[in-house]
Design a protein around this motif. Structure first.
Motif, PDB file in Angstrom:
ATOM      1  N   ALA A  33       0.321  -1.089   0.248  1.00 40.72           N
ATOM      2  CA  ALA A  33       0.067   0.106  -0.062  1.00 40.72           C
ATOM      3  C   ALA A  33       0.845   1.548   0.020  1.00 40.72           C
ATOM      4  CB  ALA A  33      -1.057  -0.315   1.079  1.00 40.72           C
ATOM      5  N   ASN A  34       2.094   0.868   0.198  1.00 43.20           N
ATOM      6  CA  ASN A  34       3.040   2.349   0.167  1.00 43.20           C
ATOM      7  C   ASN A  34       4.343   1.928  -0.243  1.00 43.20           C
ATOM      8  OD1 ASN A  34       1.235   3.932   2.239  1.00 43.20           O
ATOM      9  ND2 ASN A  34       1.650   1.828   3.104  1.00 43.20           N
ATOM     10  N   ARG A  35       4.035   1.694  -1.652  1.00 45.84           N
ATOM     11  CA  ARG A  35       5.190   1.122  -2.547  1.00 45.84           C
ATOM     12  C   ARG A  35       6.536   2.372  -2.549  1.00 45.84           C
ATOM     13  NH1 ARG A  35       5.809  -3.315  -4.837  1.00 45.84           N
ATOM     14  NH2 ARG A  35       6.818  -2.525  -6.538  1.00 45.84           N
ATOM     15  N   GLN A  36       5.640   3.946  -2.733  1.00 45.84           N
ATOM     16  CA  GLN A  36       6.850   5.180  -2.147  1.00 45.84           C
ATOM     17  C   GLN A  36       7.134   5.090  -1.502  1.00 45.84           C
ATOM     18  OE1 GLN A  36       3.838   4.941  -2.030  1.00 45.84           O
ATOM     19  NE2 GLN A  36       3.415   6.156  -0.624  1.00 45.84           N
ATOM     20  N   HIS A  37       7.289   4.219  -0.755  1.00 49.11           N
ATOM     21  CA  HIS A  37       8.590   4.274   0.576  1.00 49.11           C
ATOM     22  C   HIS A  37       8.675   3.027   0.918  1.00 49.11           C
ATOM     23  CE1 HIS A  37       6.946   8.075   1.925  1.00 49.11           C
ATOM     24  NE2 HIS A  37       5.439   7.831   1.989  1.00 49.11           N
ATOM     25  N   ARG A  38       8.857   2.275   0.110  1.00 51.95           N
ATOM     26  CA  ARG A  38       9.993   0.640   0.416  1.00 51.95           C
ATOM     27  C   ARG A  38      10.918   1.038   0.397  1.00 51.95           C
ATOM     28  NH1 ARG A  38       8.554   1.221  -5.233  1.00 51.95           N
ATOM     29  NH2 ARG A  38      10.017   0.582  -5.840  1.00 51.95           N
ATOM     30  N   LYS A  39      11.995   1.918  -0.152  1.00 50.32           N
ATOM     31  CA  LYS A  39      13.403   1.646   0.710  1.00 50.32           C
ATOM     32  C   LYS A  39      13.613   1.889   1.368  1.00 50.32           C
ATOM     33  CE  LYS A  39      14.030   1.483  -4.100  1.00 50.32           C
ATOM     34  NZ  LYS A  39      15.094   2.402  -5.576  1.00 50.32           N
ATOM     35  N   ILE A  40      12.686   2.858   2.895  1.00 50.63           N
ATOM     36  CA  ILE A  40      13.158   3.805   3.773  1.00 50.63           C
ATOM     37  C   ILE A  40      13.079   1.972   4.067  1.00 50.63           C
ATOM     38  CG2 ILE A  40      11.948   4.162   6.112  1.00 50.63           C
ATOM     39  CD1 ILE A  40      11.051   6.446   3.560  1.00 50.63           C
ATOM     40  N   THR A  41      14.205   2.049   5.873  1.00 46.83           N
ATOM     41  CA  THR A  41      14.505   1.284   6.789  1.00 46.83           C
ATOM     42  C   THR A  41      13.742   1.820   8.085  1.00 46.83           C
ATOM     43  OG1 THR A  41      16.165   0.115   5.615  1.00 46.83           O
ATOM     44  CG2 THR A  41      16.359  -0.495   7.926  1.00 46.83           C
ATOM     45  N   ILE A  42      13.740   2.920   8.324  1.00 44.99           N
ATOM     46  CA  ILE A  42      13.809   3.148   9.788  1.00 44.99           C
ATOM     47  C   ILE A  42      13.482   4.537   9.123  1.00 44.99           C
ATOM     48  CG2 ILE A  42      14.873   4.197  11.890  1.00 44.99           C
ATOM     49  CD1 ILE A  42      16.805   1.951  11.794  1.00 44.99           C
ATOM     50  N   PHE A  43      12.339   5.152   9.778  1.00 44.06           N
ATOM     51  CA  PHE A  43      11.139   6.160   9.855  1.00 44.06           C
ATOM     52  C   PHE A  43      12.020   7.568  10.151  1.00 44.06           C
ATOM     53  CE2 PHE A  43       8.523   2.697   7.299  1.00 44.06           C
ATOM     54  CZ  PHE A  43       8.710   3.761   6.428  1.00 44.06           C
ATOM     55  N   PRO A  44      12.103   8.455   9.689  1.00 49.36           N
ATOM     56  CA  PRO A  44      11.864  10.019   9.905  1.00 49.36           C
ATOM     57  C   PRO A  44      10.315   9.860  10.813  1.00 49.36           C
ATOM     58  CG  PRO A  44      12.045  10.162   8.186  1.00 49.36           C
ATOM     59  CD  PRO A  44      11.726   8.289   8.166  1.00 49.36           C
ATOM     60  N   GLY A  45      10.390  11.085  11.522  1.00 47.80           N
ATOM     61  CA  GLY A  45       8.838  11.815  11.753  1.00 47.80           C
ATOM     62  C   GLY A  45       7.676  12.220  10.611  1.00 47.80           C
ATOM     63  N   GLY A  46       6.917  11.989  10.667  1.00 51.28           N
ATOM     64  CA  GLY A  46       5.679  12.759   9.731  1.00 51.28           C
ATOM     65  C   GLY A  46       5.723  12.144   8.767  1.00 51.28           C
ATOM     66  N   ILE A  47       6.208  11.457   8.247  1.00 51.91           N
ATOM     67  CA  ILE A  47       6.106  11.070   6.562  1.00 51.91           C
ATOM     68  C   ILE A  47       4.410  10.001   7.229  1.00 51.91           C
ATOM     69  CG2 ILE A  47       6.587   8.464   5.290  1.00 51.91           C
ATOM     70  CD1 ILE A  47       8.256  10.761   5.128  1.00 51.91           C
ATOM     71  N   GLU A  48       3.726  10.182   6.170  1.00 51.11           N
ATOM     72  CA  GLU A  48       2.172   9.868   6.222  1.00 51.11           C
ATOM     73  C   GLU A  48       2.095   7.862   4.673  1.00 51.11           C
ATOM     74  OE1 GLU A  48      -0.747  12.469   4.817  1.00 51.11           O
ATOM     75  OE2 GLU A  48      -0.668  13.787   6.667  1.00 51.11           O
ATOM     76  N   LEU A  49       1.418   7.363   6.244  1.00 49.65           N
ATOM     77  CA  LEU A  49       1.256   5.752   5.349  1.00 49.65           C
ATOM     78  C   LEU A  49      -0.290   5.653   5.628  1.00 49.65           C
ATOM     79  CD1 LEU A  49       4.550   3.843   7.478  1.00 49.65           C
ATOM     80  CD2 LEU A  49       4.474   5.107   5.076  1.00 49.65           C
ATOM     81  N   THR A  50      -0.378   4.582   4.513  1.00 48.94           N
ATOM     82  CA  THR A  50      -1.721   4.313   3.939  1.00 48.94           C
ATOM     83  C   THR A  50      -1.825   2.543   4.930  1.00 48.94           C
ATOM     84  OG1 THR A  50      -1.930   5.135   2.293  1.00 48.94           O
ATOM     85  CG2 THR A  50      -3.803   3.872   2.566  1.00 48.94           C
ATOM     86  N   ILE A  51      -2.440   2.611   5.296  1.00 47.57           N
ATOM     87  CA  ILE A  51      -2.790   1.711   6.390  1.00 47.57           C
ATOM     88  C   ILE A  51      -4.126   0.821   6.269  1.00 47.57           C
ATOM     89  CG2 ILE A  51      -3.239   0.417   8.547  1.00 47.57           C
ATOM     90  CD1 ILE A  51      -0.623   2.349   8.553  1.00 47.57           C
ATOM     91  N   PRO A  52      -3.755  -0.237   4.779  1.00 48.02           N
ATOM     92  CA  PRO A  52      -4.724  -0.784   3.887  1.00 48.02           C
ATOM     93  C   PRO A  52      -5.571  -1.417   4.783  1.00 48.02           C
ATOM     94  CG  PRO A  52      -3.020  -2.165   4.150  1.00 48.02           C
ATOM     95  CD  PRO A  52      -2.805  -0.815   5.242  1.00 48.02           C
ATOM     96  N   GLU A  53      -6.872  -1.947   4.443  1.00 54.45           N
ATOM     97  CA  GLU A  53      -8.129  -2.446   5.592  1.00 54.45           C
ATOM     98  C   GLU A  53      -7.488  -4.625   5.146  1.00 54.45           C
ATOM     99  OE1 GLU A  53     -11.745  -1.378   5.484  1.00 54.45           O
ATOM    100  OE2 GLU A  53     -11.527   0.385   5.256  1.00 54.45           O
ATOM    101  N   VAL A  54      -8.383  -4.681   6.094  1.00 50.19           N
ATOM    102  CA  VAL A  54      -7.667  -6.473   6.656  1.00 50.19           C
ATOM    103  C   VAL A  54      -8.622  -6.891   6.521  1.00 50.19           C
ATOM    104  CG1 VAL A  54      -6.200  -7.709   7.452  1.00 50.19           C
ATOM    105  CG2 VAL A  54      -5.495  -5.907   6.659  1.00 50.19           C
ATOM    106  N   ASP A  55      -9.106  -8.401   5.265  1.00 52.38           N
ATOM    107  CA  ASP A  55     -10.168  -8.614   5.020  1.00 52.38           C
ATOM    108  C   ASP A  55     -10.306 -10.123   6.373  1.00 52.38           C
ATOM    109  OD1 ASP A  55     -12.608 -10.392   5.327  1.00 52.38           O
ATOM    110  OD2 ASP A  55     -12.349 -10.743   3.020  1.00 52.38           O
TER     111      ASP A  55
END
Length: 72
Positions: A33-55
């Motif tokens: 759901a967040n392929r644009q951030h896939r190369k980040i290992t440890i996040f800085p603060g303030g990055i918005e991530l989409t949390i997908p719905e889980v069935d």
């Protein structure tokens, strides 16, 4: 509808998956759901991530070979 999560300094993919989706094993769903951030290992603060719905109707904590009355 998908939710948003704003990272805090030091967040990692597995920790975010655990906090937002209930299990670090759902990390692949979070990454997808967040392929644009896939190369980040440890996040800085303030990055918005989409949390997908889980069935959850397709998810079980019990192994399929255990019956309803069997104990773990």
């Amino acid at each position: 509808m998908a939710k948003l999560y704003v990272t805090i300094q030091g967040d990692t993919w597995d920790a975010i998956a655990y906090k937002t989706l209930g299990s670090e094993y759902r990390l692949p769903l979070l990454l997808e759901a967040n392929r644009q951030h896939r190369k980040i290992t440890i996040f800085p603060g303030g990055i918005e991530l989409t949390i997908p719905e889980v069935d959850t109707s397709k998810h079980t904590e019990r192994p399929p070979w255990l019956g309803e009355d069997d104990e773990l």
